[in-house]
Structure formats: C-alpha cells, structure tokens
Enzyme design. Structure first.
Site, PDB file in Angstrom:
ATOM      1  CB  CYS A 295       2.191   1.999   9.440  1.00 48.18           C
ATOM      2  SG  CYS A 295       0.921   1.193   8.704  1.00 48.18           S
TER       3      CYS A 295
ATOM      4  N   GLY B 149       0.869  -1.235  -0.098  1.00 48.33           N
ATOM      5  CA  GLY B 149       0.108  -0.058  -0.041  1.00 48.33           C
ATOM      6  C   GLY B 149       0.755   1.278  -0.071  1.00 48.33           C
TER       7      GLY B 149
ATOM      8  CD  GLN C 253      -6.491  -0.431   8.014  1.00 51.90           C
ATOM      9  OE1 GLN C 253      -7.168  -1.426   8.492  1.00 51.90           O
ATOM     10  NE2 GLN C 253      -5.164  -0.603   8.094  1.00 51.90           N
TER      11      GLN C 253
HETATM   12  N1  PLP Z   1      -2.756   2.767   3.662  1.00 46.86           N
HETATM   13  C1  PLP Z   1      -3.463   2.669   4.956  1.00 46.86           C
HETATM   14  C2  PLP Z   1      -4.858   3.109   5.090  1.00 46.86           C
HETATM   15  C3  PLP Z   1      -2.705   1.578   5.784  1.00 46.86           C
HETATM   16  O1  PLP Z   1      -3.505   1.304   6.750  1.00 46.86           O
HETATM   17  C4  PLP Z   1      -1.627   1.202   5.365  1.00 46.86           C
HETATM   18  C5  PLP Z   1      -0.817   0.208   6.487  1.00 46.86           C
HETATM   19  O2  PLP Z   1      -1.213   0.203   7.789  1.00 46.86           O
HETATM   20  C6  PLP Z   1      -1.107   1.337   4.413  1.00 46.86           C
HETATM   21  C7  PLP Z   1      -1.409   2.273   3.441  1.00 46.86           C
HETATM   22  C8  PLP Z   1       0.188   0.889   4.034  1.00 46.86           C
HETATM   23  O3  PLP Z   1       0.213  -0.398   3.439  1.00 46.86           O
HETATM   24  P1  PLP Z   1       1.509  -1.404   3.386  1.00 46.86           P
HETATM   25  O4  PLP Z   1       1.666  -1.822   4.902  1.00 46.86           O
HETATM   26  O5  PLP Z   1       0.867  -2.260   2.671  1.00 46.86           O
HETATM   27  O6  PLP Z   1       2.608  -0.508   2.858  1.00 46.86           O
END
Ligand code: PLP
Length: 377
Positions: A324, A69, A179
């Site tokens: 994150c 993401g 999400q």
């Molecule tokens: N966007 C949202 C809303 C997220 O919750 C997250 C990860 O928690 C991401 C983007 C990032 O995704 P990734 O972990 O696949 O890089």
C-alpha cells in the site's frame, strides 16, 4: 505469470465480472431517485448491504459503504472520537502493527484531543490480549486488526474482546478485517466487536468499494455530509454496482472457503519448503497462526529490493513490506515491531497466494526465485 501479491490486491472474480458488465449499461439510476430506475439501483444496493451484514453478524442497517478499507479505517478513528460524549482527552488503543490507515489517522488526533497507545507484539506478530485490555482502561476506542497484511499473523480477537470488555466496558471495539475477510468467518471472528472494516478488492470484487460494518448500536459521527445517503453517515451518490460486486465476491469467498483454505495452505506450505531447499529462505513467523495465503520470508544475506527487481523482470510479482506504501522501500513498521534484525529486514519479502493460485504458479515461482537468488548471490 505467477502473481504472488494477492494481499495487495487480487483478480476480479469471473463471476463478479459477468455480473457487473451488463449492469454498467443497465443500472444507471441514482439509488436516491424516487422513480423506477432509482428504485432498481436502491434494491441492488440494499440487497448487497443485507448480504454483507449477514456474513458479519450485523443488522442490515449496520453496513455503510465507503471507497475502501483506508476510508473506513480513517473514519473509525474520527467518527468514534467525534461521537463520544466525553470532552476529556480520548485514549485510542491500537497495536504497533496496524495498517497505516489506522495508525496515521490515530496519531493525527494527538495534535488535538487524543493519546495513542500502540501495544507491542511478540516476534510472531501476536498481541497479548491481556496487554490490550490493560492499556484499554478509560479508552474511547480500541482497534486491533484481525490479521496482519504483511505477516499474515491472525490475532486472537475472541480473547481480546473478552478481556477488553472486562477492563473497559465503555470502549468501542473495532477490527480491521480487510486481510482476514477472504479466509475467516467474519461473524464468528468479530463476536464481541462493535465495528469492522472490509475492502472489496481483497475479495475479488472491485477497487474503490469497502465498508464500515457496525454490529452494535454504538454511535459514529458522519464522515461526509450532504445528501444524507448511507443513513446520513456518508453522503454522496452510492455505487450500487460496486456494492453488488462486493457482496458477490464475499459470497463466493465464503462458499469456497473450506476448499480454498486447505488447497492454498498446502500450496503455501509446499512453496515455503521448496524455497527453503532452493535458497535457504525461511518463514519470518515460523510457528505463528497465519492466513493461508501468506508466505513472508527472509532470504539470508540477500537484498529484497534487488530480488524484487529480478522477480519483476521474470514476471513474478511479490513485495517487500506493505505494497500500500508506494515503492515500499521505506522500512516496515511491522518488521520493526516484531524485532527483526536489520540484516533480516533487508532480505525480507512477502509472497501472498490467493484464489487463482495454482500448482503451476508455485513451480514457476520457485524456479524464478531460485535463478534470481543464484544470480544475485
Ligand atoms: N487495512 C489492511 C489490513 C490492508 O491490508 C489494506 C490494504 O492493503 C487496507 C486496510 C486498505 O484498504 P484499501 O486498499 O481498500 O484502501
């Protein structure tokens, strides 16, 4: 072990594991290889692409696989701006509660060629479609997440698309549906949008796979150049197994969505009610339309970091802010945006239920939380 951090990442689905394991040995070909082994990998990759596209209401060629993401979100900002015909300063419209993968990528462009408008949200984390549309006049890109990772609040994307299209017909519309994907119908949700971001590990697929999906024919500049893979937009040897795992995880999520939504919503509601009775904790966004698995709560008078340490010792996983961000001790821009006061922010914890959560998990979690709050009070 009551794992209540499914929004950070979730268990690989058993069906995905079973499908992936034999392929790790067998599907070694390069999807660009012009021989039978390569063609087999290409077939697996393209079937995954078509299936994901279908769930998103997009043409098959609209799915470009990424490493997740974050990569897709970063790419949207640079790819849309770099492909735009105008040489004037770009306007990026987004919200104050987006994931940092959007916000930081957008603000990074301010040094060169963009202004960024972060539209504010109300106390429940909802953005007003009218505010987004007003800010969007003359915008190159409008990016509004489908559901927030910390609070779980779901935005009214249909109204946002309708209003933005009226005020800014030229703007590219993107939504981060990372999400929302396990819970909401993506094709319906993203009607009127050009682009959406997905991540496999939130669905019960593998980490390291995601995609940017284009529902329309708008132009996005390449992210990586080299071998010309992914329609020349994201070069590099593709991970056919990761793509297959993502398509399968999404298919499973879609198949069980109705049952999972009602089961997890009622478990979450019981959890919130028991937490309140046991500890006085209350939902941060009481009354908002939130994803079934999200339970963002404030423990009055408590310190979230201390609670999380006590939970972790008792094998209960939860998080403060967005997990994150490593450590997650920095104060959350999302809680700031909803205007939560400092005392409440200090005691705010996110629990997220997911596809494996059971009644027993909730019983265990309530008992651990009750004991931790008593000890720390
Ligand atoms: N966007 C949202 C809303 C997220 O919750 C997250 C990860 O928690 C991401 C983007 C990032 O995704 P990734 O972990 O696949 O890089």
């Amino acid at each position: 072990m009551p794992y209540l951090d499914h929004a950070a990442t979730t268990f690989v689905r058993p069906e995905v594991l079973a499908a992936v394991e034999p392929l790790l040995a067998k599907l070694y070909g390069n999807p660009s290889g012009g021989h039978a082994v390569g063609r087999e990998a290409r077939r697996v990759l393209d079937e995954a692409r078509e299936e994901i596209a279908d769930f998103c209401g997009a043409p098959a060629q609209g799915v470009i696989f990424t490493s997740g993401g974050t990569e897709a979100d970063n790419w949207v900002i640079d790819g849309v701006l770099d492909a735009a015909a105008t040489r004037d300063k770009h306007r990026i419209v987004t919200t104050a509660i987006e994931h940092k993968a959007i916000l930081e990528a957008a603000h990074r462009r301010e040094k060169w060629d963009a202004e960024v408008i972060e539209v504010g949200v109300d106390a429940l984390g909802r953005v007003d479609p009218h505010d987004v549309a007003t800010a969007s006049r003359g915008a190159t890109l409008v990016s509004v997440m489908a559901a927030n990772n910390e609070l779980g609040t779901i935005q009214d994307l249909r109204a946002i698309a309708r209003e933005v299209r009226r005020e800014a017909p030229e703007a590219v519309l993107h939504t981060d549906a990372v999400q929302a994907a396990p819970w909401l119908d993506l094709a319906e949700l993203t009607q009127g949008f050009d682009l959406l971001t997905l991540s496999s590990h939130k669905l019960g697929g593998l980490k390291g796979t995601g995609c940017l999906v284009s529902r329309t024919s708008i132009k996005v500049a390449p992210l990586l150049v080299g071998g010309g893979q992914e329609l020349g937009l994201r070069a590099g040897t593709q991970d056919a197994i990761g793509a297959m795992a993502m398509a399968l995880a999404l298919r499973l999520a879609v198949a069980e969505r109705a049952e999972a939504t009602s089961r997890i919503t009622s478990l979450r509601n019981r959890f919130l009610a028991e937490l309140h009775d046991l500890t006085g904790a209350h939902s941060t966004v009481e009354g908002a339309n939130v994803l079934p698995g999200h339970a963002h709560v404030v423990f009055p008078g408590m310190v979230a970091e201390e609670l999380l340490v006590a939970f972790d010792r008792a094998d209960l996983q939860a998080t403060a802010g967005s997990s994150c961000a490593s450590g997650a001790t920095e104060s959350s821009h999302v809680l700031k945006a909803i205007g939560l006061d400092r005392a409440a922010v200090r005691g705010a914890v996110r629990f997220t239920l997911g596809h494996t959560t059971t009644e027993l998990d909730i019983d265990r979690a309530c008992s651990i939380i009750g004991q931790a709050v008593t000890q720390l009070s």
